[in-house]
Design a protein around this motif. Structure first.
Motif, PDB file in Angstrom:
ATOM      1  N   GLY A 145      -3.840   5.807   5.303  1.00  0.00           N
ATOM      2  CA  GLY A 145      -4.197   6.968   4.497  1.00  0.00           C
ATOM      3  C   GLY A 145      -4.007   6.784   3.007  1.00  0.00           C
ATOM      4  O   GLY A 145      -3.895   7.773   2.268  1.00  0.00           O
ATOM      5  N   ARG A 146      -4.005   5.539   2.535  1.00  0.00           N
ATOM      6  CA  ARG A 146      -3.822   5.267   1.112  1.00  0.00           C
ATOM      7  C   ARG A 146      -4.696   4.086   0.709  1.00  0.00           C
ATOM      8  O   ARG A 146      -4.971   3.195   1.513  1.00  0.00           O
ATOM      9  CB  ARG A 146      -2.363   4.955   0.779  1.00  0.00           C
ATOM     10  CG  ARG A 146      -1.412   6.097   1.075  1.00  0.00           C
ATOM     11  CD  ARG A 146      -0.062   5.837   0.459  1.00  0.00           C
ATOM     12  NE  ARG A 146       0.900   6.877   0.803  1.00  0.00           N
ATOM     13  CZ  ARG A 146       2.136   6.944   0.329  1.00  0.00           C
ATOM     14  NH1 ARG A 146       2.573   6.012  -0.505  1.00  0.00           N
ATOM     15  NH2 ARG A 146       2.940   7.925   0.684  1.00  0.00           N
ATOM     16  N   ILE A 204       0.831  -1.205   0.000  1.00  0.00           N
ATOM     17  CA  ILE A 204       0.000   0.000   0.000  1.00  0.00           C
ATOM     18  C   ILE A 204       0.862   1.250   0.000  1.00  0.00           C
ATOM     19  O   ILE A 204       0.647   2.188  -0.785  1.00  0.00           O
ATOM     20  CB  ILE A 204      -0.953  -0.013   1.221  1.00  0.00           C
ATOM     21  CG1 ILE A 204      -2.026  -1.101   1.044  1.00  0.00           C
ATOM     22  CG2 ILE A 204      -1.615   1.355   1.403  1.00  0.00           C
ATOM     23  CD1 ILE A 204      -2.866  -1.331   2.284  1.00  0.00           C
ATOM     24  N   MET A 205       1.868   1.295   0.860  1.00  0.00           N
ATOM     25  CA  MET A 205       2.717   2.477   0.957  1.00  0.00           C
ATOM     26  C   MET A 205       3.605   2.634  -0.277  1.00  0.00           C
ATOM     27  O   MET A 205       3.997   3.746  -0.627  1.00  0.00           O
ATOM     28  CB  MET A 205       3.569   2.421   2.226  1.00  0.00           C
ATOM     29  CG  MET A 205       2.757   2.427   3.512  1.00  0.00           C
ATOM     30  SD  MET A 205       1.592   3.807   3.619  1.00  0.00           S
ATOM     31  CE  MET A 205       2.719   5.213   3.641  1.00  0.00           C
ATOM     32  N   TYR A 255       4.191   0.600  11.987  1.00  0.00           N
ATOM     33  CA  TYR A 255       4.803   0.406  10.670  1.00  0.00           C
ATOM     34  C   TYR A 255       5.251   1.733  10.073  1.00  0.00           C
ATOM     35  O   TYR A 255       6.362   1.839   9.535  1.00  0.00           O
ATOM     36  CB  TYR A 255       3.813  -0.284   9.730  1.00  0.00           C
ATOM     37  CG  TYR A 255       4.408  -0.554   8.369  1.00  0.00           C
ATOM     38  CD1 TYR A 255       5.175  -1.693   8.148  1.00  0.00           C
ATOM     39  CD2 TYR A 255       4.223   0.335   7.311  1.00  0.00           C
ATOM     40  CE1 TYR A 255       5.754  -1.943   6.913  1.00  0.00           C
ATOM     41  CE2 TYR A 255       4.795   0.096   6.072  1.00  0.00           C
ATOM     42  CZ  TYR A 255       5.560  -1.039   5.878  1.00  0.00           C
ATOM     43  OH  TYR A 255       6.142  -1.269   4.655  1.00  0.00           O
ATOM     44  N   LEU A 256       4.431   2.746  10.184  1.00  0.00           N
ATOM     45  CA  LEU A 256       4.798   4.058   9.651  1.00  0.00           C
ATOM     46  C   LEU A 256       6.028   4.614  10.365  1.00  0.00           C
ATOM     47  O   LEU A 256       6.928   5.173   9.730  1.00  0.00           O
ATOM     48  CB  LEU A 256       3.624   5.027   9.774  1.00  0.00           C
ATOM     49  CG  LEU A 256       2.415   4.729   8.871  1.00  0.00           C
ATOM     50  CD1 LEU A 256       1.249   5.639   9.228  1.00  0.00           C
ATOM     51  CD2 LEU A 256       2.786   4.878   7.400  1.00  0.00           C
ATOM     52  N   GLN A 275      -9.354  -2.935   4.433  1.00  0.00           N
ATOM     53  CA  GLN A 275     -10.010  -1.628   4.512  1.00  0.00           C
ATOM     54  C   GLN A 275      -9.552  -0.846   5.738  1.00  0.00           C
ATOM     55  O   GLN A 275      -9.295   0.374   5.652  1.00  0.00           O
ATOM     56  CB  GLN A 275     -11.523  -1.811   4.524  1.00  0.00           C
ATOM     57  CG  GLN A 275     -12.101  -2.300   3.201  1.00  0.00           C
ATOM     58  CD  GLN A 275     -13.522  -2.827   3.339  1.00  0.00           C
ATOM     59  OE1 GLN A 275     -14.097  -2.842   4.434  1.00  0.00           O
ATOM     60  NE2 GLN A 275     -14.097  -3.282   2.225  1.00  0.00           N
ATOM     61  N   LEU A 276      -9.451  -1.501   6.871  1.00  0.00           N
ATOM     62  CA  LEU A 276      -8.977  -0.830   8.078  1.00  0.00           C
ATOM     63  C   LEU A 276      -7.541  -0.355   7.910  1.00  0.00           C
ATOM     64  O   LEU A 276      -7.173   0.742   8.353  1.00  0.00           O
ATOM     65  CB  LEU A 276      -9.088  -1.768   9.280  1.00  0.00           C
ATOM     66  CG  LEU A 276     -10.503  -2.081   9.769  1.00  0.00           C
ATOM     67  CD1 LEU A 276     -10.459  -3.204  10.805  1.00  0.00           C
ATOM     68  CD2 LEU A 276     -11.146  -0.833  10.374  1.00  0.00           C
ATOM     69  N   LEU A 277      -6.726  -1.184   7.270  1.00  0.00           N
ATOM     70  CA  LEU A 277      -5.329  -0.818   7.054  1.00  0.00           C
ATOM     71  C   LEU A 277      -5.234   0.376   6.099  1.00  0.00           C
ATOM     72  O   LEU A 277      -4.448   1.307   6.337  1.00  0.00           O
ATOM     73  CB  LEU A 277      -4.572  -2.020   6.500  1.00  0.00           C
ATOM     74  CG  LEU A 277      -3.051  -1.957   6.492  1.00  0.00           C
ATOM     75  CD1 LEU A 277      -2.487  -1.676   7.877  1.00  0.00           C
ATOM     76  CD2 LEU A 277      -2.473  -3.265   5.951  1.00  0.00           C
TER      77      LEU A 277
END
Length: 365
Positions: free
Chosen positions: A282-283, A200-201, A330-331, A275-277
Motif C-alpha cells: 500500500g505504499r 518502502i515501509m 512482513y506486515l 510493483q507487486l510489492l
C-alpha cells in the motif's frame, strides 16, 4: 527416518526441517547462529520448530571438525540436507575467508561425516550463481559452469565437484540443488524482497541495480521446500545413458550423483516484483537506479525440467500469490515481532550440544 539438516536456523533450512517433522521424520538441526545478519531472526525461526516432537537443535559450526565428527557419530543420520553456508555474493569481497571456512571446509566435514557414518543420501545446496558468465537462457544443468563471477559461486562449484568425488570413491549418493532466487515469509534480510519491503515501509529509497533490468526466477519458499523433499526421497544412481561423446556435467557414469536446478521457470522482471510489492504494502517505493554491481548476474532463468522429470516437482505458486504471502507476513512480523527478535541473541559459542529454548511467543506462522 532421521535427517540431519544443517543451516536449520536459516530461511530454507528451518522451513525444510518443519516439513520433515510434519511428515513424521526425526530431525537434527544444526546452525551456528552467526551474525552475518541479525541473529534474532534466526532465533525466531528456530522457535517455530524447537518444541516439536522429534526435533533436536544443536548450536555449532560445520567448520568445527571435531564437533562435526561427534555429531555424526552420536546421531548417525540416515539422510542429510546440507544448507549451511556463508551466503551472499557481495559479502565475499569483504570477508572471503568466511566462505572458505564455511562453504569448503564445512562441506568437507559433512562429506566425511556421511562417508564414515553410513548416510544413505546427501542433498546439498548449490546455487544458480555457478552459471556465472554463461548467457544461454534458460540455464540448464547440461551447460558449462567454469566461469563463476564471485567467490561465493566458486565455492558452490567446488561443492559440486567435491560431492562427485565422494560419490565415486565411496558410493555416497549425492544430489546438488542449484537454488534460484528464493523468497517468502521468514526470508533473509540481506535479500532484495526484505530490503525492498523495509525501505518502502520506512520511506527510504531502494537501490535498484542494473537500472532495474534484472530478471530473476523468483521462487516461493513452499515450492522450494517441496522440491528439496522430493529430491531427498529420490536417490541418484550412475547414469546408464551417459554419452562420452556429449558428456552431461550434471550426472555421472561412475557415481550415484546428480545436479538439478530448483526454481521457477517463469522469470520475473525486477520492476514487476517491486510493483507487486508496492501494491500489497500500500505504499510507493522511492527508487535510486544504479549500475550493475560486481559479481551480479544480469538474468537468471531456471530450466527445472530435469527435476520435474525425476521427481514430478513443479513450482505452483504464482508471483502474485507469492508476493502477497510475503508482504502479509512482513506486515504482521514488523507490527508485532516475536520476543526473540527483541532480545539480545545468545552467544554463538554456546556448547555444541546445547539446545535452543523457545521464547514465550514464536510469532506469525
Amino acid at each position: 527416518m532421521k535427517v540431519l539438516v544443517t543451516g536449520a536456523a536459516g530461511f530454507i533450512g528451518h522451513a525444510v526441517a518443519a516439513r520433515l517433522l510434519e511428515r513424521g521424520d526425526e530431525v537434527v538441526g544444526v546452525d551456528n547462529h552467526n551474525d552475518y545478519y541479525d541473529p534474532a531472526l534466526k532465533e525466531a525461526r528456530v522457535a517455530r520448530i524447537i518444541g516439536r516432537a522429534g526435533y533436536r537443535h544443536v548450536r555449532m559450526d560445520v567448520a568445527d571438525r571435531d564437533a562435526m565428527e561427534r555429531l555424526f557419530a552420536l546421531h548417525r543420520p540416515a539422510r542429510v540436507v546440507h544448507l549451511a553456508a556463508q551466503a551472499g555474493v557481495r559479502h565475499a569481497s569483504v570477508d572471503p575467508h568466511a566462505y572458505v571456512s564455511s562453504n569448503l571446509v564445512g562441506f568437507l566435514h559433512v562429506l566425511e561425516g556421511c562417508r564414515n557414518h553410513g548416510a544413505e543420501h546427501l542433498v546439498f545446496a548449490s546455487s544458480s550463481s555457478v552459471y556465472g558468465a554463461g548467457r544461454q537462457l534458460p540455464f540448464a544443468e547440461h551447460q558449462g559452469t567454469d566461469h563463476p563471477l564471485s567467490l561465493y559461486a566458486a565455492t558452490k562449484k567446488a561443492n559440486e565437484v567435491m560431492a562427485h568425488s565422494y560419490a565415486h570413491l565411496y558410493g555416497l549418493p549425492a544430489t546438488g540443488l542449484r537454488f534460484f532466487t528464493v523468497y517468502g515469509p521468514w526470508g533473509r534480510p540481506d535479500m532484495s524482497p526484505m530490503l525492498f519491503a523495509r525501505a518502502i515501509m520506512g520511506g527510504d529509497p531502494i537501490s535498484v541495480f542494473n537500472h532495474g533490468r534484472h530478471t530473476r526466477s523468483f521462487t516461493y519458499i513452499d515450492d522450494i521446500v517441496e522440491g528439496v523433499l522430493r529430491a531427498l526421497d529420490h536417490l541418484p544412481t550412475p547414469d546408464a545413458h551417459w554419452d562420452p561423446a556429449a558428456p552431461d556435467p550434471a550426472s555421472s557414469p561412475v557415481a550415484p550423483y546428480r545436479l538439478y536446478n530448483i526454481g521457477n521457470g517463469r522469470p520475473v522482471e525486477l520492476m514487476r516484483f517491486i510493483q507487486l510489492l508496492e501494491s500489497r504494502l500500500g505504499r510507493k517505493a522511492k527508487m535510486e537506479f544504479l549500475p550493475m554491481q560486481p559479481g551480479d548476474m544480469p538474468d537468471t532463468v531456471c530450466d527445472e525440467s530435469a527435476l520435474e522429470a525425476a521427481t514430478g516437482h513443479v513450482p505452483r505458486i504464482s508471483i502474485e500469490e507469492g508476493v502477497a504471502g510475503f508482504a502479509d507476513w512482513y506486515l504482521g512480523y514488523t507490527a508485532s515481532p516475536p520476543v526473540a527478535a527483541r532480545q539480545a541473541p545468545r552467544p554463538v559459542n554456546a556448547p555444541d550440544t546445547a539446545p535452543v529454548r523457545a521464547p514465550a511467543f514464536a510469532g506469525p506462522a
